[in-house]
Design a protein around this motif. Structure first.
Motif, PDB file in Angstrom:
ATOM      1  N   SER A  60       0.824  -1.202   0.000  1.00  0.00           N
ATOM      2  CA  SER A  60       0.000   0.000   0.000  1.00  0.00           C
ATOM      3  C   SER A  60       0.860   1.254   0.000  1.00  0.00           C
ATOM      4  O   SER A  60       0.591   2.215  -0.750  1.00  0.00           O
ATOM      5  CB  SER A  60      -0.926  -0.009   1.222  1.00  0.00           C
ATOM      6  OG  SER A  60      -1.679   1.180   1.290  1.00  0.00           O
ATOM      7  N   LEU A  61       1.886   1.271   0.826  1.00  0.00           N
ATOM      8  CA  LEU A  61       2.760   2.441   0.876  1.00  0.00           C
ATOM      9  C   LEU A  61       3.441   2.668  -0.471  1.00  0.00           C
ATOM     10  O   LEU A  61       3.543   3.803  -0.947  1.00  0.00           O
ATOM     11  CB  LEU A  61       3.804   2.277   1.977  1.00  0.00           C
ATOM     12  CG  LEU A  61       4.686   3.498   2.249  1.00  0.00           C
ATOM     13  CD1 LEU A  61       3.845   4.673   2.726  1.00  0.00           C
ATOM     14  CD2 LEU A  61       5.763   3.153   3.279  1.00  0.00           C
ATOM     15  N   ARG A  62       3.864   1.574  -1.110  1.00  0.00           N
ATOM     16  CA  ARG A  62       4.507   1.695  -2.414  1.00  0.00           C
ATOM     17  C   ARG A  62       3.520   2.225  -3.456  1.00  0.00           C
ATOM     18  O   ARG A  62       3.859   3.102  -4.265  1.00  0.00           O
ATOM     19  CB  ARG A  62       5.063   0.335  -2.851  1.00  0.00           C
ATOM     20  CG  ARG A  62       5.702   0.340  -4.238  1.00  0.00           C
ATOM     21  CD  ARG A  62       6.828   1.346  -4.325  1.00  0.00           C
ATOM     22  NE  ARG A  62       7.416   1.377  -5.662  1.00  0.00           N
ATOM     23  CZ  ARG A  62       8.133   2.390  -6.138  1.00  0.00           C
ATOM     24  NH1 ARG A  62       8.343   3.468  -5.377  1.00  0.00           N
ATOM     25  NH2 ARG A  62       8.642   2.343  -7.339  1.00  0.00           N
ATOM     26  N   ALA A  63       2.289   1.745  -3.436  1.00  0.00           N
ATOM     27  CA  ALA A  63       1.283   2.220  -4.386  1.00  0.00           C
ATOM     28  C   ALA A  63       0.994   3.698  -4.173  1.00  0.00           C
ATOM     29  O   ALA A  63       0.793   4.443  -5.142  1.00  0.00           O
ATOM     30  CB  ALA A  63       0.004   1.404  -4.247  1.00  0.00           C
ATOM     31  N   LEU A  64       0.980   4.137  -2.935  1.00  0.00           N
ATOM     32  CA  LEU A  64       0.770   5.550  -2.661  1.00  0.00           C
ATOM     33  C   LEU A  64       1.941   6.379  -3.185  1.00  0.00           C
ATOM     34  O   LEU A  64       1.733   7.433  -3.800  1.00  0.00           O
ATOM     35  CB  LEU A  64       0.585   5.773  -1.163  1.00  0.00           C
ATOM     36  CG  LEU A  64       0.336   7.219  -0.727  1.00  0.00           C
ATOM     37  CD1 LEU A  64      -0.916   7.788  -1.387  1.00  0.00           C
ATOM     38  CD2 LEU A  64       0.223   7.304   0.798  1.00  0.00           C
ATOM     39  N   GLU A  65       3.163   5.904  -2.966  1.00  0.00           N
ATOM     40  CA  GLU A  65       4.339   6.612  -3.484  1.00  0.00           C
ATOM     41  C   GLU A  65       4.285   6.741  -5.006  1.00  0.00           C
ATOM     42  O   GLU A  65       4.552   7.820  -5.564  1.00  0.00           O
ATOM     43  CB  GLU A  65       5.614   5.882  -3.076  1.00  0.00           C
ATOM     44  CG  GLU A  65       5.977   5.993  -1.608  1.00  0.00           C
ATOM     45  CD  GLU A  65       7.271   5.283  -1.294  1.00  0.00           C
ATOM     46  OE1 GLU A  65       8.224   5.963  -0.850  1.00  0.00           O
ATOM     47  OE2 GLU A  65       7.337   4.054  -1.494  1.00  0.00           O
ATOM     48  N   VAL A  66       3.939   5.652  -5.691  1.00  0.00           N
ATOM     49  CA  VAL A  66       3.868   5.666  -7.152  1.00  0.00           C
ATOM     50  C   VAL A  66       2.778   6.628  -7.617  1.00  0.00           C
ATOM     51  O   VAL A  66       2.965   7.404  -8.572  1.00  0.00           O
ATOM     52  CB  VAL A  66       3.621   4.245  -7.688  1.00  0.00           C
ATOM     53  CG1 VAL A  66       3.292   4.272  -9.175  1.00  0.00           C
ATOM     54  CG2 VAL A  66       4.837   3.359  -7.423  1.00  0.00           C
ATOM     55  N   GLY A  67       1.626   6.589  -6.967  1.00  0.00           N
ATOM     56  CA  GLY A  67       0.539   7.478  -7.345  1.00  0.00           C
ATOM     57  C   GLY A  67       0.895   8.943  -7.150  1.00  0.00           C
ATOM     58  O   GLY A  67       0.616   9.786  -8.014  1.00  0.00           O
ATOM     59  N   LEU A  68       1.509   9.256  -6.017  1.00  0.00           N
ATOM     60  CA  LEU A  68       1.906  10.638  -5.773  1.00  0.00           C
ATOM     61  C   LEU A  68       2.955  11.093  -6.781  1.00  0.00           C
ATOM     62  O   LEU A  68       2.922  12.241  -7.260  1.00  0.00           O
ATOM     63  CB  LEU A  68       2.428  10.797  -4.348  1.00  0.00           C
ATOM     64  CG  LEU A  68       1.399  10.633  -3.223  1.00  0.00           C
ATOM     65  CD1 LEU A  68       2.066  10.786  -1.863  1.00  0.00           C
ATOM     66  CD2 LEU A  68       0.253  11.632  -3.370  1.00  0.00           C
ATOM     67  N   ALA A  69       3.888  10.200  -7.110  1.00  0.00           N
ATOM     68  CA  ALA A  69       4.917  10.552  -8.097  1.00  0.00           C
ATOM     69  C   ALA A  69       4.286  10.874  -9.448  1.00  0.00           C
ATOM     70  O   ALA A  69       4.738  11.787 -10.160  1.00  0.00           O
ATOM     71  CB  ALA A  69       5.925   9.413  -8.229  1.00  0.00           C
TER      72      ALA A  69
END
Length: 351
Positions: A60-69
């Motif tokens: 989940s944290l990785r998906a949030l990072e990718v989305g924000l990027a």
């Protein structure tokens, strides 16, 4: 009952822009039911505001990072996280982001008793939900859950307190003003966030587009969860209609229309629950086994133990509303609540 599989493209569609400064990012969940939770990103000057935080797992944290990027941002810009309710797929990653980048976490004040309970009794079991099972005549199911379920997600260390307890009113940021509307039912402290300027309702689990949320799955006493939920659905219709931005399922559509559909669903469910009682006094466990579940009409016996718990507790909530309306008589026999119809079809003496 929030058990239907909702596997549309919304769960893996990447970033969706709702308005120029409002975006949806679905984050994965570690189970076979709801595959994702929607986190909404509000761009607010140099800061980012999140509506809900997700489940604190690495995916989940990785998906949030990718989305924000993809939006040209990073985790360090997340300054405020407004959580709709305390369930772990909404709250726990908010706490983790506070540890990582210093985000400030907001939560409805009605959730405080549940978090206080974790501090006081240091338990990792949702006591109230199991107690409801026992009062419903489902002792064996309660014991099975104690033996078989992984309750580690309820450890007190996971549930730090928020920075701000929210009460009804408006939270003002640089570009966004969000009205906090308490909507108890799914949990006692659930809130929704209404952006009146943009006509958006961040509805959490209160109003979902394709499924009905579970009612009263709590760490502490939930009082009259279904009655509260129905009142909260009515409350939504007293505000100007808004675009529905739910925590699970695709964004869009009328919040008023869906709230009305959910009210109609529960009226039908109340009628079904009344009808399964027949001419005999019954407990909630017995009634739940005679009902069908989810929009796919699944028999109770085909649900797993956790969803059987949700089904029994939800049936108990419907029976309590019927009793509150005077359609059922209630008596507690050997610690179990028993219900009987009062309209001449059932018996009045519930002993």
């Amino acid at each position: 009952m929030k058990t239907n599989l909702d596997r549309g493209p919304w769960a893996s569609s990447g970033v969706e822009t709702i308005r120029p400064d409002v975006h949806r990012i679905p984050l994965p969940l570690p189970n076979d039911g709801l595959r994702a939770v929607n986190v909404y990103v509000l761009e607010d000057g140099d800061d980012l505001i999140l509506i809900d935080g997700g489940w604190a797992i690495s995916e989940s944290l990785r998906a949030l990072e990718v989305g924000l990027a993809a939006l040209g941002h990073d985790l360090g810009e997340v300054s405020h996280i407004l959580v709709t309710h305390v369930h772990r797929d909404h709250y726990t990653q908010a706490v983790e982001l506070r540890r990582l980048v210093g985000s400030r976490v907001y939560l409805g004040a009605g959730e405080r008793p549940g978090l206080d309970m974790l501090d006081e009794v240091r338990t990792d079991v949702p006591v109230t939900s199991l107690d409801t099972l026992r009062r419903a005549g489902a002792d064996q199911l309660a014991e099975r859950l104690l033996r078989e379920m992984d309750w580690s997600g309820f450890e007190a260390s996971v549930w730090e307190k928020p920075d701000h307890w929210l009460r009804p009113g408006v939270v003002q940021f640089e570009r966004h003003a969000l009205r906090v509307v308490p909507t108890p039912g799914h949990t006692r402290g659930h809130v929704v966030y209404l952006d009146e300027e943009r006509g958006l309702l961040f509805s959490g689990d209160h109003v979902l587009p394709h499924i009905t949320p579970s009612i009263g799955f709590e760490l502490t006493t939930s009082g009259r969860p279904l009655a509260d939920y129905l009142d909260s659905l009515h409350l939504i219709t007293t505000f100007a209609d808004a675009e529905l931005l739910p925590a699970h399922g695709p964004a869009g559509g009328s919040a008023h229309a869906r709230a009305t559909e959910l009210l109609e669903h529960h009226e039908t469910r109340l009628e079904d629950t009344l009808n399964v009682l027949g001419r005999r006094a019954s407990d909630a466990f017995t009634a739940a086994r005679d009902l069908m579940w989810t929009r796919h009409e699944v028999p109770f016996a085909e649900l797993n133990a956790f969803n059987q718990m949700l089904a029994v507790n939800e049936t108990a909530a419907h029976l309590d509303v019927l009793a509150e309306r005077g359609q059922l008589a209630v008596e507690i026999v050997a610690g179990v609540k028993r219900y009987a119809r009062t309209d001449g079809i059932g018996v009045r003496d519930v002993r």
